[in-house]
Design an enzyme around this catalytic site. Structure first.
Site, PDB file in Angstrom:
ATOM      1  N   HIS A  25      53.961  46.193  40.741  1.00 46.08           N
ATOM      2  CA  HIS A  25      54.402  45.712  42.059  1.00 46.08           C
ATOM      3  C   HIS A  25      55.546  46.572  42.581  1.00 46.08           C
ATOM      4  CE1 HIS A  25      52.992  41.500  40.607  1.00 46.08           C
ATOM      5  NE2 HIS A  25      52.153  41.879  41.547  1.00 46.08           N
ATOM      6  N   LYS A  49      48.286  26.315  42.481  1.00 42.56           N
ATOM      7  CA  LYS A  49      48.417  26.908  41.155  1.00 42.56           C
ATOM      8  C   LYS A  49      49.682  26.401  40.483  1.00 42.56           C
ATOM      9  CE  LYS A  49      46.312  31.429  41.919  1.00 42.56           C
ATOM     10  NZ  LYS A  49      46.697  32.833  41.974  1.00 42.56           N
ATOM     11  N   ARG A  97      44.234  48.299  42.319  1.00 40.63           N
ATOM     12  CA  ARG A  97      44.207  48.807  40.950  1.00 40.63           C
ATOM     13  C   ARG A  97      42.838  49.344  40.594  1.00 40.63           C
ATOM     14  NH1 ARG A  97      47.024  43.402  39.112  1.00 40.63           N
ATOM     15  NH2 ARG A  97      45.752  42.862  40.881  1.00 40.63           N
ATOM     16  N   SER A 135      50.176  40.515  36.636  1.00 39.85           N
ATOM     17  CA  SER A 135      51.091  39.444  36.225  1.00 39.85           C
ATOM     18  C   SER A 135      50.439  38.589  35.139  1.00 39.85           C
ATOM     19  CB  SER A 135      51.456  38.559  37.411  1.00 39.85           C
ATOM     20  OG  SER A 135      52.156  39.298  38.368  1.00 39.85           O
TER      21      SER A 135
END
Ligand code: ADP
Length: 173
Positions: A25, A49, A97, A135
């Site tokens: 990040h 979440k 990514r 993460s």
């Protein structure tokens, strides 16, 4: 007649959960800040979440690791395009990514542009050395006792260690 403030052409938003912020990040933040005259790093509240770090904790960690960079750290709840509109920004920054990121992010970019014309998305490719960091993998490796020192800024490592408390063997992760 009161003139409506104009959308800021160069104000960009980099959104994410940042649970926690990783070196991947941070690499995107540095590169986006160098390319955009103004950058807001916006932490998504994600009420559905159950994050490892609370929203205020994620914001505080980001502020800490972004010290010295010319970026604003903020948070929002709800639709990203509504937040972008509220802030009068015009650009969303996303990091890409691997191929599977592309599929999801490409459809999100199209959806966001459909929801809100005038808001576009720009992708920055992940740097090779961070392309495999997420993460969730950082959280998982850490919870299994692995070393994450190369994947997150030192402040995040300290916060993860505080959160975990001492290990059963008394060893430091
Ligand atoms: P994660 O997918 O790691 O849980 P976020 O939801 O916080 O992270 O992701 C926010 C944005 O950062 C997304 O655009 C994501 O593709 C990007 N990103 C996450 N990790 C990296 C990385 N290692 N390199 C480049 N971009 C990344």
């Amino acid at each position: 007649m009161v003139k409506k403030p104009r959308q800021e052409r160069f104000l960009a938003v980099y959104p994410g959960s940042f649970d926690p912020v990783t070196n991947g990040h941070l690499d995107i933040i540095r590169r986006a800040a160098a390319a955009c005259p103004r950058l807001i790093v916006a932490v998504v509240a994600n009420p559905n979440k159950r994050p490892l770090f609370t929203l205020p904790e994620r914001v505080a960690l980001l502020r800490d690791v972004c010290k010295g960079l010319d970026v604003e750290v903020d948070s929002f709840e709800g639709l990203l395009v509504d937040y972008v509109r509220r802030r009068r920004a015009s650009l969303i920054i996303k990091g890409l990514r691997i191929v599977s990121d592309f599929e999801y992010e490409f459809s999100m970019a199209l959806l966001n542009r459909r929801l809100r014309g005038g808001v576009d998305t720009m992708f920055l490719p992940a740097s090779l050395e961070y392309a495999y960091i997420s993460s969730s993998s950082v959280r998982e490796v850490f919870s299994l006792g692995g070393n994450i020192a190369d994947f997150v800024p030192p402040a995040v490592l300290r916060a993860m260690r505080r959160r975990a408390g001492p290990t059963r063997t008394g060893k430091r992760r």
